[in-house]
Structures are given as C-alpha cells and as structure tokens.
Write an enzyme that holds these catalytic residues in place. Structure first.
Site, short mmCIF file in Angstrom:
data_model
loop_
_atom_site.label_atom_id
_atom_site.label_comp_id
_atom_site.label_asym_id
_atom_site.label_seq_id
_atom_site.Cartn_x
_atom_site.Cartn_y
_atom_site.Cartn_z
N HIS A 1 0.86 -1.56 -0.04
CA HIS A 1 0.02 -0.05 -0.55
C HIS A 1 1.35 1.62 -0.16
O HIS A 1 1.00 2.48 -0.81
CB HIS A 1 -1.09 0.27 1.20
CG HIS A 1 -1.79 1.40 1.65
ND1 HIS A 1 -2.30 1.91 0.46
CD2 HIS A 1 -1.83 2.31 2.49
CE1 HIS A 1 -2.55 2.86 0.78
NE2 HIS A 1 -2.26 3.27 2.49
N HIS B 1 3.67 6.66 5.28
CA HIS B 1 3.15 7.82 6.15
C HIS B 1 2.19 6.98 7.21
O HIS B 1 0.96 7.34 7.92
CB HIS B 1 2.13 8.38 5.00
CG HIS B 1 1.02 7.28 4.26
ND1 HIS B 1 1.49 6.16 2.84
CD2 HIS B 1 -0.20 6.63 4.62
CE1 HIS B 1 0.49 5.60 2.39
NE2 HIS B 1 -0.38 5.77 3.55
N GLU C 1 0.94 5.33 12.81
CA GLU C 1 -0.50 4.67 12.63
C GLU C 1 0.14 3.50 13.63
O GLU C 1 -1.24 2.93 13.60
CB GLU C 1 -1.75 5.14 10.99
CG GLU C 1 -3.07 4.65 11.74
CD GLU C 1 -3.77 5.25 10.78
OE1 GLU C 1 -4.85 4.88 10.70
OE2 GLU C 1 -3.52 6.27 10.12
N ASP C 2 0.39 2.25 12.38
CA ASP C 2 -0.11 1.51 11.86
C ASP C 2 1.20 0.06 12.64
O ASP C 2 0.70 -1.24 12.96
CB ASP C 2 -0.27 0.20 11.09
CG ASP C 2 -1.67 1.15 10.24
OD1 ASP C 2 -2.61 1.44 11.29
OD2 ASP C 2 -1.93 1.34 9.03
N ASP D 1 -3.18 8.55 -1.09
CA ASP D 1 -2.95 7.54 -0.02
C ASP D 1 -5.03 7.11 -0.31
O ASP D 1 -5.32 5.58 -0.55
CB ASP D 1 -3.47 7.97 1.20
CG ASP D 1 -3.68 6.70 2.61
OD1 ASP D 1 -3.24 5.55 2.44
OD2 ASP D 1 -4.03 7.28 2.73
N ASP E 1 -25.02 16.46 -24.24
CA ASP E 1 -23.48 16.64 -24.19
C ASP E 1 -23.05 15.81 -23.41
O ASP E 1 -22.38 16.35 -22.47
CB ASP E 1 -23.55 18.80 -23.52
CG ASP E 1 -24.39 18.25 -22.27
OD1 ASP E 1 -25.23 17.28 -22.24
OD2 ASP E 1 -23.75 19.32 -21.92
#
Length: 711
Positions: free
Chosen positions: A47, A71, A75-76, A138, A259
């Site tokens: 990812h 990034h 967090e993980d 992301d 259109d």
C-alpha cells in the site's frame, strides 16, 4: 514496484534526489510493516509503495515520496514520530504527522472521529500542501482496493466520505485525474446499479456513434485549418458519475442529455484560443448561456479554458473546450503542474489557496467537530459562480450564493457588518442569488451584527460558521445575564444574600471553572438555583420560583429596530408581539410569560388571553413608553371587503401609501364575483396612524368595508 524502480522513477525527473534517503525509507517501511497484510491478502507494504508510485506520476519531490512510503508507520506500527524525525529529518516527520489519523482518539461516534481527522488534516495541509497530495494518493489506492473489505456498511461509509471530502479537495487543487477516478470508484460502491446502467448506455452510444465522433472531430479540424490555425482536437466522454449528477440536478433522463460528449481543442497560445473560439462561433450556432471564459477569469485552483456549446457538425449539440497546452497540463495535474522540487512547496498565500484560509476560519468559529465538518463540506462544493468586487477582484462562490456569502468571502468583518448590497449598480435584497459575472458592492455599518435569519439563505460554510458563532456567543451572554438574575432572585425569596466569593466555593461541585459558566448553566436550565443555595449552605427553597425566561435574539434586524420601549419588562427579557392581536403603541397591553420563550405582548382585549385566566403568575402589567411610536414601525392587521374590479387592489395600496403606511403582506380569504375578502398587514407607527389609514380606506370607492383584525 521494486526498490531500484522507485528510485529510478524519482531520479528521472529529479536527478539531484537523495537516493540514500529513498533507499532507507523503502527498507525501513518494508521492515516495520513486516508480516502485516491487507484485506486483499497482499503484503501491507504494497500500500505505501503504491501511494509513493502514484505521487511519482506527478513528479513530486524526494521528501514527499519518502513520506508516502512512511505515512502509515506511526499509525499501524510501533514507530514513533521521534523515530521518523531522527532517521529521516523534520520535513518528512511533519508530512507523516499531517497524514496520520487520530486512531487513538476516544470519540463518541464515527462521524465525530471523521470530523476530528479532517480538522487535523486541514491544519497540517495549511502548513504544507504536500500533506493533502499524500492523503489523496492514499485515499485513491484505498478506493482501488475497497472491494476487498467484507462489511458492506464500511465500504459505503468510506465511499460516501470520499465523495463528501476527498473529491472536493482534489477539485480545489485541480487534481482532475485523481478527482475523476475517486468519483467513479465511490460511485461504483454507492450506486452500483445506476453506474452499470449508465455505462451500458454509454457503450451502446459509443458503438452507434463512433463514426459520428470521428467525423465531428475531422470537421472541427478542417474548420480551424481553413483559417490557418493548427490545433489538436480530441473527443472526451463524460464520466458516469458526472452524468448521474447532471441527471439529478436537471431532473431528466439520460436519453434527454445532449452533451455527453465534449470536444477539446488545444492550441499554442492564448491569442489562438480566442481566434479558435471566433472561428467555431462563426461556423456553428452558439447555444445561449453556455459560454464561460475561464482564461480571463480563472477558477480559484488556476484552471483556465474557454467553454462553449454549439450546434456543431451534423447538427449535433456538442460542448467545446479550448485551451493551450500549458492550461491543459494545469487542468489535469492541478497544483502538481506548478510543482518545483528545487524551489520547495508553493506559497499558501497565493490566490488558489484562499479556500484553505477560509476553512481555517470555519475551524476557528465552529462549536464542535461535527459543525466544522458540515460547514467545510458546504465550502468545498465544486459548482461555482464567479463574481467581482468593485476593484475587479474575482471571488468564486458556490451556486446559490447571496451577497452575504460574498461579503464573508471578501472578509469576515465585512460579512459581520453587512447591511446592503448592490449588484451591477442596482440595490438588491441580501437574499438575492448571485450569477456569473455580477459585480457586487457591499454596504456596511458598525452598528450591524450577524443576523440569525441570514443562516436560512446563506450557502457557504464560512458564512454559516460566522453567523452561528455570533448567535452562540449572543445566546451565551444572555443566558449568563438571566442565570445571574434568576439566582439572585432565588436567594432573595429564600431570605438570603449571596456573594461571588460564596459562589466560587461551590464551582467544583457543579464541575464548572468560573462563575459565568455557573450562571450560564442556570440560564440554560441545566442547574437549578435551589441546588446552588443548598450547596452554599442556605435552606432549600419552598417557594415556587418564577420560570426562567429564555432570552432570544430578534428574528430580524428590522424587527429589532421596530421594538419600542415597554415598561414592566425585566432587563434582557426576550419579548415578542402576539400575532393574534398585533398590539400597537396606543393600545392597552399585557404580557404573558411563556417558559423558554420569554414574554408575549397582547392587547388587553385579545381573545387568546382567556386560556390564561387561571394562571395569574404568568401575567405582567405592561405599558408603552411615551415615545413608543416615534420613528419605529409596527404591524397592524386589517380585514377588508373590496370590489372585485380591475384597479381595486391598486386603489387600496395607493391609499395606504398616501397615508405613509406600507403594505407588508396581503391574502385573499374569499373571492366572489362582485367582492373579495382580504387580510392585509400594514406597517404603521402607532394606533393613531392605523386608525387614520382605516378612515381613508373607508372613503375609497373600491372598499366596501374595513376593520382592524381582532383574531
């Protein structure tokens, strides 16, 4: 993508990139994510690697690519921001911090958590726009793999969040490619059947009309070459999501859309753009109200192009966009087209980033994360009108905007003190809808404050946030004042006196930090004065206390000006005139206390007073001040029976005008062949003024009868 491939991509457009930094970030992210896997079963490291790959397509600088690789580490994984700062520098750490979610924040709802995360993202991107670029990449990769999430409700929530927040953000910075793909991926989740039906219809049209499209393109090229103008002409099919939105906004079926295909003409210079436009309009009939010049007045995100619609070759109704190659690059890549990894990040003071400052204003004024998110969504909607200040500055606003929205867009102070507006030199109401090209001039007064009624018609988040903040502060001040008065009255009824020092001793018990907070809670009925007296040390009150009267701001500025002085009211008490009897200066009046609403003023002979005969504690003896009717206006209601003849209504309004009154509203209650019954509200100064107008109306041949309404 392998390690050396990522490095080669960056080096291809930035030969001076820090190769060692890229390699270390690649290895570090792969190591700390370790055996983590995504919903798809792929290694989690795939990812951040894909996010970095997306950003290399936009030729972003080395620090941004490194931050993309890292990034999710804070967090993980067990990695901290201090680790990132020590290993990769402050610049990278700031970017990673800006993108990191508030995953450890304890918030009561998913909606509040979403609002908090967006607030943090806004603050970070206001300092460095690269945070937003990483976040968009992301989100794009997460949307590409959304199908692997098992829970349908979670997929739908993520898709709706994408449409509400991230596609408008991508549009605001001109990232058309990312915006379009995010819309399509989210649309596939939120409306799969509608998307499939539109795609099937487009495929059918494509099979039937492929030769028509090619012939139209050939004829457009020949039309331009006839005038020695070299240009690239291409056809572009509208996306399924844009077709869906157009069907909804115009309330028409897809078969009636004319259109679906747009043609793009790319030339070498601005001069050739206008020449091409002239040749197209000379060759084919132009469709009115479909021409837009975004070259002379670019969009806030710096988008430039000429848009027109014509009845083109083979009598087909087509949309045509004309731009230079540089404009085309900006339209597709947005802020990334201006990027210079050697010069650093673009300055947020530039006009295209004005919307970020406006979002920060909303953040400052919002009372809660949810309110901030709601107002931010309003601010980010893409459909816009472009208006001019008297000095020629272009202000972009959402469709449906009013002069009040315009005033707040220019400056918060102008919005707060707005009293009037001129559109193209003509005075208009503040709720007037703005149109493309309007020149707007705002009149201000230091005596004016934001009117709560404005919130009904304003559409921008900044305007709503400012109005709500003022209303909130005004309400708080009134609640504090009423809370103090009510507490003092309660102590007097109990036979005690009270001091601020004594009250300060019980603040901790009521979990408030200062006296104003205590008074506010009392004014809002959250704390009862009896409980305060008990804590201070006095006896519990046995006497029934009068109700707390909830002060409220006037409904409109004109009402505030028209309110005369009335004797007998408690200071700061909310007051309104009864709609049943419309009391005027000169009438005998009485007040009825309604808990939570204040005092309603009635005439002494009003039929509605019967219902309060057994509630004498509600009654207040009121009277008008001596100068109550001077220079102010009030509403008197008339019941009339007039002739059903041409000119009769004009005769009635003429009599009122000659009597220096003003008709506020008219309603026909019964119409017969010869006469009509009507109710008319007239603005007058006092009872004598209304009586004079009634006498003049009785003398008119158009009026059979007229009396003052008493119900």
């Amino acid at each position: 993508m392998r390690q050396f491939e990522l490095v080669e991509r960056v080096k291809s457009y930035d030969p001076g990139a820090d190769e060692d930094l890229l390699n270390r970030a690649y290895v570090f992210a792969m190591k700390v994510h370790g055996s983590q896997v995504r919903h798809s079963g792929d290694s989690y490291f795939s990812h951040p690697l894909e996010v970095a790959g997306i950003l290399t397509n936009y030729r972003l600088d080395c620090a941004t690519i490194v931050a993309a690789l890292l990034h999710d580490t804070v967090e993980d994984t067990d990695t901290t921001l201090d680790d990132i700062r020590k290993l990769f520098g402050q610049d990278v750490a700031n970017l990673v911090d800006g993108v990191t979610k508030l995953n450890r924040l304890q918030i009561s709802s998913d909606h509040a958590k979403q609002a908090e995360n967006f607030r943090k993202l806004l603050i970070a991107m206001s300092k460095d726009i690269r945070v937003l670029l990483i976040k968009l990449a992301d989100r794009l990769h997460n949307m590409r793999t959304l199908r692997f999430i098992d829970k349908p409700e979670k997929r739908r929530r993520i898709a709706n969040e994408t449409l509400d927040i991230y596609t408008p953000l991508a549009e605001r910075i001109g990232m058309a490619e990312i915006k379009t793909e995010l819309e399509d991926l989210a649309f596939a989740e939120t409306q799969p059947e509608a998307r499939e039906a539109i795609l099937t219809h487009l495929s059918h049209l494509r099979d039937e009309g492929s030769s028509v499209v090619n012939r139209i393109m050939d004829q457009l090229v020949r039309t331009l070459r006839k005038h020695d103008l070299k240009a690239e002409v291409s056809g572009r099919e509208k996306t399924a999501y844009s077709i869906w939105r157009k069907m909804g906004s115009k309330n028409i079926s897809m078969e009636k859309l004319t259109d679906i295909l747009a043609f793009r003409i790319i030339v070498d210079s601005v001069e050739e753009c206008y020449r091409a436009l002239g040749f197209i309009h000379a060759a084919y009939p132009m469709i009115p109200d479909r021409f837009k010049d975004y070259i002379s007045t670019p969009k806030p995100n710096k988008y430039q192009s000429l848009h027109t619609a014509v009845i083109g070759p083979e009598r087909q109704r087509i949309e045509v966009q004309i731009r230079t190659r540089e404009m085309h690059e900006i339209s597709e890549l947005g802020v990334a087209a201006h990027w210079s990894y050697k010069q650093g990040t673009p300055a947020l003071g530039e006009p295209q980033y004005r919307w970020i400052r406006e979002l920060l204003d909303i953040l400052e004024k919002a009372d809660s994360p949810e309110e901030f998110l709601e107002n931010s969504k309003l601010e980010m909607y893409a459909d816009q009108v472009f208006c001019f200040t008297p000095k020629g500055e272009v202000i972009g606003l959402p469709n449906g905007s009013t002069p009040v929205d315009f005033a707040y867009a220019v400056h918060t102070e102008i919005g707060d003190h707005c009293v009037s507006a001129k559109i193209n030199g003509r005075i208009v109401p503040l709720h007037h809808l703005l149109r493309n090209g309007d020149q707007v001039e705002i009149g201000t007064s230091r005596a004016q404050t934001p009117n709560p009624d404005w919130e009904v018609f304003v559409v921008t988040g900044k305007a709503k946030a400012s109005i709500r903040r003022h209303t909130r502060l005004q309400r708080r001040g009134e609640s504090i004042s009423m809370g103090r008065q009510y507490l003092e009255r309660a102590f007097r009824v109990a036979g005690h006196s009270v001091s601020d020092k004594a009250l300060e001793g019980v603040l901790k018990h009521f979990r408030v930090s200062e006296l104003d907070d205590l008074f506010y809670a009392i004014g809002e009925n959250a704390i009862h004065p009896r409980d305060v007296i008990t804590q201070v040390g006095g006896p519990i009150i046995r006497t029934k206390l009068p109700p707390i009267i909830r002060p409220a701001p006037p409904k409109s500025r004109s009402d505030a000006k028209s309110r005369p002085g009335i004797r007998g009211l408690v200071p700061n008490m909310a007051m309104s005139f009864a709609k049943c009897c419309h009391p005027l200066p000169g009438d005998r009046i009485v007040g009825i206390v309604v808990s939570g609403r204040g005092v309603t003023v009635h005439t002494i002979d009003c039929e509605q007073l019967v219902q309060y005969n057994n509630e004498s504690e509600r009654w207040l003896d009121l009277s008008w001040d001596d100068d109550a009717g001077g220079g102010t206006s009030h509403v008197g209601r008339l019941e009339m029976n007039i002739r059903n003849d041409p000119g009769a209504l004009a005769a009635v309004t003429s009599v009122v005008a000659k009597g220096k009154g003003m008709v506020r509203s008219m309603k026909t209650t019964l119409r017969r062949a010869d006469f009509c019954d009507m109710i008319i509200d007239v603005e007058v100064s006092d009872l004598r003024h209304l009586t004079s107008i009634i006498s003049s109306l009785k003398a008119s041949s158009a009026v059979h009868s007229v009396v003052r309404a008493r119900h």
